[in-house]
Design a protein around this motif. Structure first.
Motif, PDB file in Angstrom:
ATOM      1  N   THR A 233       0.105 -21.119  17.815  1.00 11.08           N
ATOM      2  CA  THR A 233       0.458 -20.488  18.978  1.00 11.08           C
ATOM      3  C   THR A 233       0.633 -21.504  19.714  1.00 11.08           C
ATOM      4  O   THR A 233       1.347 -20.825  20.830  1.00 11.08           O
ATOM      5  N   PHE A 234       0.487 -22.731  19.764  1.00  8.98           N
ATOM      6  CA  PHE A 234       1.075 -23.288  20.496  1.00  8.98           C
ATOM      7  C   PHE A 234       2.267 -23.881  20.375  1.00  8.98           C
ATOM      8  O   PHE A 234       2.832 -24.272  21.276  1.00  8.98           O
ATOM      9  N   MET A 235       2.387 -23.802  18.945  1.00 11.17           N
ATOM     10  CA  MET A 235       3.808 -24.130  19.023  1.00 11.17           C
ATOM     11  C   MET A 235       5.173 -23.331  19.482  1.00 11.17           C
ATOM     12  O   MET A 235       5.989 -23.608  19.734  1.00 11.17           O
ATOM     13  N   VAL A 236       4.917 -21.804  18.781  1.00  8.87           N
ATOM     14  CA  VAL A 236       5.550 -20.575  19.466  1.00  8.87           C
ATOM     15  C   VAL A 236       5.631 -20.785  21.327  1.00  8.87           C
ATOM     16  O   VAL A 236       6.865 -20.448  21.859  1.00  8.87           O
ATOM     17  N   ALA A 237       4.768 -21.191  21.467  1.00  8.01           N
ATOM     18  CA  ALA A 237       4.021 -21.079  23.289  1.00  8.01           C
ATOM     19  C   ALA A 237       5.679 -22.827  23.486  1.00  8.01           C
ATOM     20  O   ALA A 237       5.452 -21.926  24.581  1.00  8.01           O
ATOM     21  N   GLN A 238       5.337 -23.692  22.295  1.00  6.84           N
ATOM     22  CA  GLN A 238       6.180 -24.002  23.178  1.00  6.84           C
ATOM     23  C   GLN A 238       7.517 -24.390  23.471  1.00  6.84           C
ATOM     24  O   GLN A 238       8.578 -23.923  23.826  1.00  6.84           O
ATOM     25  N   GLN A 239       7.924 -23.472  21.830  1.00  5.35           N
ATOM     26  CA  GLN A 239       9.304 -23.383  22.157  1.00  5.35           C
ATOM     27  C   GLN A 239       9.487 -21.574  23.476  1.00  5.35           C
ATOM     28  O   GLN A 239      10.906 -22.259  23.628  1.00  5.35           O
TER      29      GLN A 239
END
Length: 250
Positions: free
Chosen positions: A123-129
């Motif tokens: 979730t953090f990686m998707v949110a970061q992108q």
């Protein structure tokens, strides 16, 4: 696709090949979004996209693993290359840890690691992108779960992973506020998706349905209606919230 055909708004939906993700993708497409459907199964994502196209929408399927950093970056690269940008991100992909209950004392830490990799790190990686790529005025929707608020024994690991999603969501809403990007989490209650129904007998399903005053499970379409509303101009004043979409489950 020519410039004249470039859609006004573009949505990326992870976990969009089935269940709540697919129902959300269909509604977003009906609202005029070009939808990029991400799934770990290329065949499923392609099939979902074809169904939306058959309904008159614009969609494409993409293979992607939300627990892999390169794969998440490539997903957004593909969306931008195909449609010119990203306006809405719906992160419906999650680890199916809800069916694996354990007390804190007896928890296999390998289960916790799996949940962390997908539900928190993913979730953090998707949110970061999304934070880097979503155009001003856009919307980001993450997924929590009703079990966080219910504090049900046996669900500590799953609830902890979804509690992290809630914390990330609320902070990101504040970080992106100056760009008029809304960030909200949807927290479904028991919902009749293929994944949720898997491995549960009729007695268990009846007990879960009885937790809601209306006496039934939710449907993917009912959850998707809330997701689509958050992506519409009418829902843009809702920001930094965790929306319990659970039929009043107790």
């Amino acid at each position: 696709m020519t410039e004249k055909q470039t859609p006004a708004r573009v949505a990326v939906v992870t976990g969009g090949s089935r269940g709540i993700g697919f129902a959300s993708a269909r509604l977003l497409a009906a609202d005029g979004h070009a939808v990029v459907i991400c799934s770990r199964n290329q065949g499923e994502s392609d099939t979902a996209a074809k169904e939306i196209i058959a309904d008159g929408g614009t969609a494409m399927g993409v293979h992607g693993d939300v627990s892999d950093e390169a794969s998440v970056g490539a997903l957004f690269d593909t969306a931008e290359a195909a449609y010119g940008g990203v306006d809405v991100v719906v992160h419906a992909a999650a680890h199916a840890g809800l069916g694996r209950t354990s007390t804190v004392a007896d928890l296999d830490l390998n289960v916790l690691d799996e949940l962390y990799r997908t539900n928190i790190r993913g979730t953090f990686m998707v949110a970061q992108q999304a934070a880097r790529r979503v155009r001003d005025g856009g919307a980001i929707v993450t997924f929590s779960s009703a079990v966080v608020a219910l504090s049900m024994p046996g669900y500590a690991s799953y609830s902890a992973s979804k509690g992290a999603v809630e914390a990330l969501t609320l902070i990101l809403a504040r970080e992106l506020g100056t760009r008029d990007i809304t960030v909200n989490a949807v927290a479904p209650g028991p919902t009749a998706t293929e994944l949720f129904l898997e491995g549960k007998d009729d007695r268990t399903l009846s007990e879960l349905a009885a937790r809601a005053p209306v006496g039934r499970l939710g449907t993917p379409e009912e959850i998707a209606e809330v997701v689509a509303f958050l992506a519409r101009p009418a829902g843009h004043w809702i920001n930094g919230q965790v929306l319990q979409v659970n039929g009043g489950v107790l």
